[in-house]
Design a protein around this motif. Structure first.
Motif, PDB file in Angstrom:
ATOM      1  N   ASN A 133     -24.714 -15.925  -7.321  1.00 15.98           N
ATOM      2  CA  ASN A 133     -25.146 -17.112  -6.559  1.00 15.98           C
ATOM      3  C   ASN A 133     -26.235 -17.843  -7.240  1.00 15.98           C
ATOM      4  O   ASN A 133     -26.550 -18.140  -8.178  1.00 15.98           O
ATOM      5  N   CYS A 152     -23.733  -9.926  -6.202  1.00 11.51           N
ATOM      6  CA  CYS A 152     -23.699 -11.145  -5.385  1.00 11.51           C
ATOM      7  C   CYS A 152     -24.928 -12.014  -5.636  1.00 11.51           C
ATOM      8  O   CYS A 152     -24.827 -13.227  -5.723  1.00 11.51           O
ATOM      9  N   ALA A 163     -20.432  -9.173   5.116  1.00  7.86           N
ATOM     10  CA  ALA A 163     -19.350  -9.115   4.129  1.00  7.86           C
ATOM     11  C   ALA A 163     -18.749  -7.713   4.093  1.00  7.86           C
ATOM     12  O   ALA A 163     -19.387  -6.732   4.458  1.00  7.86           O
ATOM     13  N   ASP A 165     -14.802 -16.524  -7.435  1.00  8.42           N
ATOM     14  CA  ASP A 165     -14.997 -17.214  -6.156  1.00  8.42           C
ATOM     15  C   ASP A 165     -14.444 -16.392  -5.000  1.00  8.42           C
ATOM     16  O   ASP A 165     -15.051 -16.320  -3.938  1.00  8.42           O
ATOM     17  N   GLY A 166     -13.295 -15.782  -5.209  1.00  7.43           N
ATOM     18  CA  GLY A 166     -12.715 -14.923  -4.182  1.00  7.43           C
ATOM     19  C   GLY A 166     -13.605 -13.732  -3.872  1.00  7.43           C
ATOM     20  O   GLY A 166     -13.767 -13.344  -2.713  1.00  7.43           O
ATOM     21  N   LYS A 185     -16.889 -13.637  -4.284  1.00  5.16           N
ATOM     22  CA  LYS A 185     -18.069 -14.126  -3.569  1.00  5.16           C
ATOM     23  C   LYS A 185     -17.755 -14.409  -2.101  1.00  5.16           C
ATOM     24  O   LYS A 185     -18.562 -14.110  -1.228  1.00  5.16           O
ATOM     25  N   GLU A 186     -16.588 -14.991  -1.827  1.00  4.12           N
ATOM     26  CA  GLU A 186     -16.224 -15.297  -0.446  1.00  4.12           C
ATOM     27  C   GLU A 186     -16.050 -14.038   0.389  1.00  4.12           C
ATOM     28  O   GLU A 186     -16.451 -13.988   1.537  1.00  4.12           O
ATOM     29  N   ARG A 187     -15.443 -13.030  -0.210  1.00  2.00           N
ATOM     30  CA  ARG A 187     -15.094 -11.845   0.573  1.00  2.00           C
ATOM     31  C   ARG A 187     -16.225 -10.828   0.657  1.00  2.00           C
ATOM     32  O   ARG A 187     -16.431 -10.203   1.697  1.00  2.00           O
TER      33      ARG A 187
END
Length: 117
Positions: free
Chosen positions: A117, A113, A98, A87-88, A90-92
């Motif tokens: 998703n 990525c 990005a 999750d980290g 994907k967020e970053r």
């Protein structure tokens, strides 16, 4: 009665420090990190989340294995150790604007990525 007043004053002071100042930010971050480590260990011991992550990552690594260099494969192993790390990542590193990951090429980062998703 004095005890309740003392407890209320301590509570009000802690609330003020937490919401209006930066005094408690560092200790709160340390406690959250410890809690997250404990949760990761518990998840790995129970195996329920790890199995689901491993299935997703196994499919991803099978698709991208010939495209990745040795350092990229090692970086993929590191980010796929827990759901929190995925999750980290994907967020970053996923989405518009990005950051560029230090280990992955831009094409492989985009491919990972897309698969996550």
């Amino acid at each position: 009665m004095k005890g309740w007043i003392l407890i209320a004053l301590i509570g009000a002071t802690l609330y003020y420090l937490y919401t209006e100042t930066d005094t408690l930010d560092e200790p709160v971050a340390e406690v959250q990190a410890i809690y997250q480590q404990a949760q990761d260990k518990l998840d790995s011991m129970t195996g329920t989340k790890m199995k689901r992550i491993d299935d997703k990552v196994d499919l991803l690594t099978a698709d991208i294995a010939e495209r990745l260099s040795a350092t990229e494969q090692q970086a993929l192993k590191l980010i796929s150790q827990s759901q929190v790390k995925l999750d980290g990542y994907k967020e970053r590193y996923c989405g518009n604007g990005a950051d560029k990951h230090t280990s992955f090429s831009k094409e492989n980062q985009t491919y990972i990525c897309d698969k996550l998703n």
